[in-house]
Design an enzyme around this catalytic site. Structure first.
Site, PDB file in Angstrom:
ATOM      1  N   GLU A  44      18.118 -11.646  24.371  1.00  0.00           N
ATOM      2  CA  GLU A  44      18.283 -10.193  24.219  1.00  0.00           C
ATOM      3  C   GLU A  44      19.389 -10.356  23.221  1.00  0.00           C
ATOM      4  O   GLU A  44      20.388  -9.819  23.213  1.00  0.00           O
ATOM      5  CB  GLU A  44      17.861  -8.950  24.268  1.00  0.00           C
ATOM      6  CG  GLU A  44      18.048  -7.556  23.750  1.00  0.00           C
ATOM      7  CD  GLU A  44      17.991  -6.571  24.233  1.00  0.00           C
ATOM      8  OE1 GLU A  44      18.391  -6.394  25.666  1.00  0.00           O
ATOM      9  OE2 GLU A  44      17.534  -5.557  23.893  1.00  0.00           O
ATOM     10  N   ASP A  69      26.034  -8.372  23.682  1.00  0.00           N
ATOM     11  CA  ASP A  69      26.836  -7.465  22.460  1.00  0.00           C
ATOM     12  C   ASP A  69      27.621  -7.315  22.824  1.00  0.00           C
ATOM     13  O   ASP A  69      28.432  -7.515  23.634  1.00  0.00           O
ATOM     14  CB  ASP A  69      25.698  -6.013  22.605  1.00  0.00           C
ATOM     15  CG  ASP A  69      25.924  -4.829  22.032  1.00  0.00           C
ATOM     16  OD1 ASP A  69      24.780  -4.444  21.503  1.00  0.00           O
ATOM     17  OD2 ASP A  69      26.977  -4.486  21.130  1.00  0.00           O
ATOM     18  N   ASP A 118      21.660  -3.926  13.327  1.00  0.00           N
ATOM     19  CA  ASP A 118      21.666  -3.531  11.747  1.00  0.00           C
ATOM     20  C   ASP A 118      21.380  -3.879  10.410  1.00  0.00           C
ATOM     21  O   ASP A 118      21.681  -4.520  10.413  1.00  0.00           O
ATOM     22  CB  ASP A 118      23.382  -3.140  11.940  1.00  0.00           C
ATOM     23  CG  ASP A 118      23.596  -2.206  13.190  1.00  0.00           C
ATOM     24  OD1 ASP A 118      23.587  -1.171  13.468  1.00  0.00           O
ATOM     25  OD2 ASP A 118      24.888  -3.448  13.904  1.00  0.00           O
ATOM     26  N   LYS A 122      24.111  -3.131   2.364  1.00  0.00           N
ATOM     27  CA  LYS A 122      24.712  -3.376   1.255  1.00  0.00           C
ATOM     28  C   LYS A 122      25.072  -4.802   0.387  1.00  0.00           C
ATOM     29  O   LYS A 122      24.313  -5.348   1.369  1.00  0.00           O
ATOM     30  CB  LYS A 122      26.129  -2.380   1.364  1.00  0.00           C
ATOM     31  CG  LYS A 122      25.977  -1.682   0.897  1.00  0.00           C
ATOM     32  CD  LYS A 122      27.810  -0.238   0.794  1.00  0.00           C
ATOM     33  CE  LYS A 122      27.371   0.645   0.850  1.00  0.00           C
ATOM     34  NZ  LYS A 122      28.622   1.682   2.150  1.00  0.00           N
ATOM     35  N   ASP A 154      13.302  -0.243  12.435  1.00  0.00           N
ATOM     36  CA  ASP A 154      12.677   0.312  11.491  1.00  0.00           C
ATOM     37  C   ASP A 154      12.345   0.415   9.749  1.00  0.00           C
ATOM     38  O   ASP A 154      12.006   1.088   8.864  1.00  0.00           O
ATOM     39  CB  ASP A 154      12.917   1.479  11.336  1.00  0.00           C
ATOM     40  CG  ASP A 154      14.669   1.957  11.176  1.00  0.00           C
ATOM     41  OD1 ASP A 154      15.183   0.723  11.678  1.00  0.00           O
ATOM     42  OD2 ASP A 154      15.004   2.970  10.504  1.00  0.00           O
ATOM     43  N   THR A 194      13.179   1.418  22.450  1.00  0.00           N
ATOM     44  CA  THR A 194      15.134   1.188  22.968  1.00  0.00           C
ATOM     45  C   THR A 194      15.580   2.359  22.726  1.00  0.00           C
ATOM     46  O   THR A 194      14.670   3.998  21.956  1.00  0.00           O
ATOM     47  CB  THR A 194      15.751  -0.303  22.194  1.00  0.00           C
ATOM     48  OG1 THR A 194      15.661   0.471  20.645  1.00  0.00           O
ATOM     49  CG2 THR A 194      15.034  -1.608  22.509  1.00  0.00           C
ATOM     50  N   GLU A 197      15.203   3.036  18.813  1.00  0.00           N
ATOM     51  CA  GLU A 197      13.567   3.143  18.483  1.00  0.00           C
ATOM     52  C   GLU A 197      13.119   4.381  18.899  1.00  0.00           C
ATOM     53  O   GLU A 197      12.341   5.162  17.922  1.00  0.00           O
ATOM     54  CB  GLU A 197      13.192   2.476  19.262  1.00  0.00           C
ATOM     55  CG  GLU A 197      11.680   2.030  19.311  1.00  0.00           C
ATOM     56  CD  GLU A 197      10.260   0.964  19.550  1.00  0.00           C
ATOM     57  OE1 GLU A 197      11.334   0.226  20.510  1.00  0.00           O
ATOM     58  OE2 GLU A 197       9.635   0.925  19.224  1.00  0.00           O
TER      59      GLU A 197
HETATM   60  C1  SAM Z   1      21.306  -0.240  15.089  1.00  0.00           C
HETATM   61  S1  SAM Z   1      22.212  -1.364  17.674  1.00  0.00           S
HETATM   62  C2  SAM Z   1      20.843  -1.675  18.153  1.00  0.00           C
HETATM   63  C3  SAM Z   1      20.805  -1.548  19.747  1.00  0.00           C
HETATM   64  C4  SAM Z   1      19.958  -1.729  20.756  1.00  0.00           C
HETATM   65  N1  SAM Z   1      18.996  -2.939  20.632  1.00  0.00           N
HETATM   66  C5  SAM Z   1      18.611  -0.729  20.371  1.00  0.00           C
HETATM   67  O1  SAM Z   1      17.430  -0.889  19.865  1.00  0.00           O
HETATM   68  O2  SAM Z   1      18.890   0.784  21.112  1.00  0.00           O
HETATM   69  C6  SAM Z   1      22.579  -2.870  16.832  1.00  0.00           C
HETATM   70  C7  SAM Z   1      23.350  -2.936  18.246  1.00  0.00           C
HETATM   71  O3  SAM Z   1      23.940  -4.787  17.290  1.00  0.00           O
HETATM   72  C8  SAM Z   1      25.640  -4.982  17.837  1.00  0.00           C
HETATM   73  N2  SAM Z   1      25.494  -6.089  17.160  1.00  0.00           N
HETATM   74  C9  SAM Z   1      25.624  -5.920  15.547  1.00  0.00           C
HETATM   75  N3  SAM Z   1      26.413  -6.673  15.485  1.00  0.00           N
HETATM   76  C10 SAM Z   1      26.472  -7.806  16.384  1.00  0.00           C
HETATM   77  C11 SAM Z   1      27.103  -8.685  15.801  1.00  0.00           C
HETATM   78  N4  SAM Z   1      27.719  -9.520  15.286  1.00  0.00           N
HETATM   79  N5  SAM Z   1      27.725  -9.658  17.953  1.00  0.00           N
HETATM   80  C12 SAM Z   1      27.102  -8.551  18.676  1.00  0.00           C
HETATM   81  N6  SAM Z   1      26.185  -7.622  18.759  1.00  0.00           N
HETATM   82  C13 SAM Z   1      26.801  -7.083  17.569  1.00  0.00           C
HETATM   83  C14 SAM Z   1      26.146  -3.200  17.945  1.00  0.00           C
HETATM   84  O4  SAM Z   1      26.767  -3.584  19.090  1.00  0.00           O
HETATM   85  C15 SAM Z   1      24.816  -2.557  18.513  1.00  0.00           C
HETATM   86  O5  SAM Z   1      24.945  -2.168  19.626  1.00  0.00           O
END
Ligand code: SAM
Length: 215
Positions: A44, A69, A118, A122, A154, A194, A197
């Site tokens: 994951e 993460d 994320d 941009k 989303d 999540t 979500e």
């Molecule tokens: C928008 S959050 C979504 C978290 C979770 N999957 C959820 O749906 O609730 C995006 C997650 O990706 C992690 N993340 C983003 N870029 C990353 C990277 N290059 N390496 C490790 N983690 C990353 C961020 O720290 C964050 O916890």
């Protein structure tokens, strides 16, 4: 750093199921040692609080799951729940996804879940999107030949971009659903919600799902 965050960081270092770049050797041996077998793992990515890793571990007690993460406080949550529930088939790694090949072997992964990456809309952020060509190359090397990548988001533009990059790099889209919760279509693993979500659903956004093969 807040006191609560600091405490969680200290606690994370003592968890038997949580790892950092300092605590794992090069390659994927540390995972074979942790799980006590050499089965391919389910990853994951950007796991946040690890809802998918935990759901996968509960649903498939015979499979090995790894949540990744870069944020320690989020990894703490998933690792803590796994320890409290006695889930021994799931581990968490605090690391950057771009460095994953340092900690895993080629072909060591059977599938990748990526819930709510994320979107980074941009232009200057394109190369940091978790489905940019450089990231797909990493996943392709980690996944066995039949491995697949499953994304929930989303964000329509992000999904469109993912489809474009996958197809441009020889991959195949297996499933594309622009509203998985319509007519209660989401069941089993797709129904897992999540943290992000739930926020998107509350804000009235449709949840999209893309499943693809990279080879
Ligand atoms: C928008 S959050 C979504 C978290 C979770 N999957 C959820 O749906 O609730 C995006 C997650 O990706 C992690 N993340 C983003 N870029 C990353 C990277 N290059 N390496 C490790 N983690 C990353 C961020 O720290 C964050 O916890």
């Amino acid at each position: 750093m807040s006191r609560k965050k600091l405490k969680r960081f200290e606690e994370l270092a003592t968890f038997s199921n949580a790892f950092t770049r300092e605590s794992v050797g090069p390659g994927g041996k540390w995972l074979r040692d942790f799980f006590g077998n050499d089965r391919p793992i389910i990853l994951e990515l950007g796991c946040g609080k690890g809802e998918y890793s935990l759901a996968l571990a509960r649903l498939y007690p015979d499979r090995s799951i790894l949540g990744v993460d870069r944020k320690g406080e989020r990894v703490w949550k998933g690792a803590k729940v796994a320890l409290d529930e006695g889930l021994s088939n799931v581990a968490f790694l605090r690391a950057k996804i771009e460095d994953l090949e340092e900690y895993l072997d080629e072909g060591q992964v059977e599938q990748i879940w990526m819930p709510f990456p994320d979107p980074l809309p941009k232009k200057r952020q394109v190369k940091h999107r978790l489905v940019s060509p450089a990231f797909l190359e990493i996943y392709r090397r980690l996944l066995g030949p039949s491995g697949c990548l499953r994304i929930k988001s989303d964000d329509r533009d992000f999904i469109d971009y993912a489809v474009e990059v996958v197809e441009a790099h020889g991959g195949t889209v297996e499933c594309l659903d622009m509203d998985i919760h319509a007519e209660s279509r989401a069941d089993g693993l797709l129904a897992v919600q999540t943290t992000f979500e739930s926020r998107h659903i509350e804000a009235g956004r449709n949840i999209k799902y893309l499943s693809c093969r990279l080879t």
